[in-house]
Design a protein around this motif. Sequence first.
Motif, mmCIF file in Angstrom:
data_model
loop_
_atom_site.group_PDB
_atom_site.id
_atom_site.type_symbol
_atom_site.label_atom_id
_atom_site.label_comp_id
_atom_site.label_asym_id
_atom_site.label_seq_id
_atom_site.Cartn_x
_atom_site.Cartn_y
_atom_site.Cartn_z
ATOM 1 N N GLU A 22 0.831 -1.219 0.000
ATOM 2 C CA GLU A 22 0.000 0.000 0.000
ATOM 3 C C GLU A 22 0.860 1.262 0.000
ATOM 4 O OE1 GLU A 22 -3.268 0.140 -0.557
ATOM 5 O OE2 GLU A 22 -3.190 -2.049 -0.727
ATOM 6 N N ALA A 23 1.965 1.238 0.759
ATOM 7 C CA ALA A 23 2.867 2.394 0.790
ATOM 8 C C ALA A 23 3.553 2.577 -0.563
ATOM 9 C CB ALA A 23 3.895 2.226 1.900
ATOM 10 N N LEU A 24 3.894 1.480 -1.244
ATOM 11 C CA LEU A 24 4.477 1.575 -2.587
ATOM 12 C C LEU A 24 3.484 2.215 -3.552
ATOM 13 C CD1 LEU A 24 6.198 -1.913 -2.728
ATOM 14 C CD2 LEU A 24 7.369 0.304 -2.920
ATOM 15 N N PHE A 25 2.241 1.780 -3.471
ATOM 16 C CA PHE A 25 1.213 2.360 -4.339
ATOM 17 C C PHE A 25 1.038 3.850 -4.029
ATOM 18 C CE2 PHE A 25 -3.189 3.595 -5.205
ATOM 19 C CZ PHE A 25 -3.246 3.333 -6.564
ATOM 20 N N ALA A 26 0.982 4.205 -2.750
ATOM 21 C CA ALA A 26 0.804 5.614 -2.363
ATOM 22 C C ALA A 26 1.981 6.473 -2.826
ATOM 23 C CB ALA A 26 0.633 5.717 -0.845
ATOM 24 N N LEU A 27 3.202 5.958 -2.715
ATOM 25 C CA LEU A 27 4.381 6.695 -3.180
ATOM 26 C C LEU A 27 4.342 6.879 -4.695
ATOM 27 C CD1 LEU A 27 7.238 7.896 -2.668
ATOM 28 C CD2 LEU A 27 8.121 5.569 -2.881
ATOM 29 N N SER A 28 3.865 5.873 -5.409
ATOM 30 C CA SER A 28 3.828 5.897 -6.871
ATOM 31 C C SER A 28 2.663 6.701 -7.431
ATOM 32 C CB SER A 28 3.754 4.463 -7.399
ATOM 33 O OG SER A 28 4.843 3.705 -6.931
ATOM 34 N N LEU A 37 4.553 7.773 -14.603
ATOM 35 C CA LEU A 37 4.447 6.319 -14.499
ATOM 36 C C LEU A 37 3.137 5.884 -15.121
ATOM 37 C CD1 LEU A 37 5.434 5.354 -10.827
ATOM 38 C CD2 LEU A 37 6.777 5.039 -12.897
ATOM 39 N N ARG A 38 3.152 4.682 -15.665
ATOM 40 C CA ARG A 38 1.899 4.106 -16.153
ATOM 41 C C ARG A 38 1.018 3.751 -14.967
ATOM 42 N NH1 ARG A 38 2.711 -0.052 -21.072
ATOM 43 N NH2 ARG A 38 3.105 1.542 -22.644
ATOM 44 N N GLU A 39 -0.281 3.819 -15.188
ATOM 45 C CA GLU A 39 -1.238 3.427 -14.143
ATOM 46 C C GLU A 39 -1.053 1.956 -13.815
ATOM 47 O OE1 GLU A 39 -3.645 5.114 -12.441
ATOM 48 O OE2 GLU A 39 -3.076 7.016 -13.369
ATOM 49 N N ARG A 40 -1.018 1.647 -12.534
ATOM 50 C CA ARG A 40 -0.937 0.274 -12.046
ATOM 51 C C ARG A 40 -1.865 0.157 -10.858
ATOM 52 N NH1 ARG A 40 4.921 -1.475 -10.633
ATOM 53 N NH2 ARG A 40 4.109 -3.499 -11.108
ATOM 54 N N PRO A 41 -2.575 -0.948 -10.743
ATOM 55 C CA PRO A 41 -3.458 -1.129 -9.589
ATOM 56 C C PRO A 41 -2.635 -1.457 -8.339
ATOM 57 C CG PRO A 41 -3.470 -3.094 -10.939
ATOM 58 C CD PRO A 41 -2.647 -2.066 -11.682
ATOM 59 N N PRO A 42 -3.210 -1.254 -7.164
ATOM 60 C CA PRO A 42 -2.483 -1.596 -5.930
ATOM 61 C C PRO A 42 -1.970 -3.035 -5.910
ATOM 62 C CG PRO A 42 -4.433 -0.319 -5.402
ATOM 63 C CD PRO A 42 -4.507 -0.636 -6.883
ATOM 64 N N ALA A 43 -2.697 -3.953 -6.505
ATOM 65 C CA ALA A 43 -2.278 -5.360 -6.512
ATOM 66 C C ALA A 43 -0.954 -5.566 -7.234
ATOM 67 C CB ALA A 43 -3.358 -6.225 -7.161
ATOM 68 N N ARG A 47 2.988 -8.334 -6.468
ATOM 69 C CA ARG A 47 3.352 -9.451 -7.348
ATOM 70 C C ARG A 47 4.689 -10.055 -6.931
ATOM 71 N NH1 ARG A 47 1.753 -6.239 -12.750
ATOM 72 N NH2 ARG A 47 -0.497 -6.511 -12.559
ATOM 73 N N PRO A 48 4.728 -11.362 -6.749
ATOM 74 C CA PRO A 48 5.975 -11.992 -6.299
ATOM 75 C C PRO A 48 7.102 -11.911 -7.326
ATOM 76 C CG PRO A 48 4.279 -13.648 -6.711
ATOM 77 C CD PRO A 48 3.622 -12.312 -6.856
ATOM 78 N N GLU A 49 6.776 -11.755 -8.598
ATOM 79 C CA GLU A 49 7.825 -11.681 -9.623
ATOM 80 C C GLU A 49 8.492 -10.300 -9.695
ATOM 81 O OE1 GLU A 49 3.960 -10.780 -11.842
ATOM 82 O OE2 GLU A 49 4.580 -12.122 -10.239
ATOM 83 N N GLU A 50 7.984 -9.356 -8.925
ATOM 84 C CA GLU A 50 8.560 -8.007 -8.880
ATOM 85 C C GLU A 50 9.409 -7.881 -7.617
ATOM 86 O OE1 GLU A 50 7.731 -5.261 -10.985
ATOM 87 O OE2 GLU A 50 6.399 -6.455 -12.228
ATOM 88 N N LEU A 51 10.644 -7.457 -7.779
ATOM 89 C CA LEU A 51 11.488 -7.149 -6.632
ATOM 90 C C LEU A 51 11.432 -5.635 -6.448
ATOM 91 C CD1 LEU A 51 13.681 -7.592 -4.458
ATOM 92 C CD2 LEU A 51 15.364 -7.292 -6.305
ATOM 93 N N PHE A 52 10.857 -5.188 -5.357
ATOM 94 C CA PHE A 52 10.848 -3.761 -5.041
ATOM 95 C C PHE A 52 11.918 -3.480 -4.006
ATOM 96 C CE2 PHE A 52 6.746 -3.473 -7.088
ATOM 97 C CZ PHE A 52 6.755 -2.172 -7.584
ATOM 98 N N LEU A 53 12.695 -2.456 -4.270
ATOM 99 C CA LEU A 53 13.663 -1.941 -3.317
ATOM 100 C C LEU A 53 13.176 -0.575 -2.872
ATOM 101 C CD1 LEU A 53 16.953 -2.889 -5.179
ATOM 102 C CD2 LEU A 53 15.821 -4.136 -3.333
ATOM 103 N N VAL A 54 13.389 -0.253 -1.620
ATOM 104 C CA VAL A 54 12.880 0.996 -1.062
ATOM 105 C C VAL A 54 13.952 1.705 -0.249
ATOM 106 C CG1 VAL A 54 10.485 0.164 -0.980
ATOM 107 C CG2 VAL A 54 11.965 -0.137 1.018
ATOM 108 N N VAL A 55 13.781 3.004 -0.121
ATOM 109 C CA VAL A 55 14.525 3.802 0.846
ATOM 110 C C VAL A 55 13.473 4.345 1.793
ATOM 111 C CG1 VAL A 55 15.956 5.836 1.245
ATOM 112 C CG2 VAL A 55 16.368 4.400 -0.766
#
Length: 170
Positions: A22-28, A37-43, A47-55
């Motif tokens: 949810e925080a990734l979606f809110a930041l994006s 950025l292209r529109e993406r749903p919160p889901a 996705r397990p195939e996506e590696l998200f890195l954060v600060v």
Amino acid sequence: MTAALRAAPTARAARAEPADAEALFALSAPFMRSGELRERPPAAYRRPEELFLVVRAPAHDAYDAPGAPLDACVALRVLAPERGHPATGLLHNLCVRADRQGRGLGSVLVSAVSAAARRAGLRALVTATTGDGALFLRHGYREIPAAAAPPAFAAGLDPARGSRVFARPL
């Protein structure tokens, strides 16, 4: 003063946790609204195939503490192998909160995603941006024609967005 000097000296990227979706979606979201950025749903942020890195926000004792507010994020997706292209990853969803831009956080994330891609055995990274690409150029990327990118990635580009494609070997 360079961007790297303006960054918090202990700022580092950490792997996002499932609870960060949810925080990734809110930041994006502001970047999606602006068209950067292209529109993406919160889901999509789960996705397990996506590696998200954060600060994470520096107000917290530990930058990598799950649940701390996010200052920046980036995603890495392994692209399906394609003939004539090395094992390639897609760097996407690079966002830095507006009030934290210009402090080197984008560089921290681009470096971290490159290291993660190398650990995953990838041989190249590709990305697209509607911006000037200066950050990518500083990190060894070069602009390429969309036709030179892996075909499945290139086919997903929307010409109306005017994106520039960048790639770098690892």
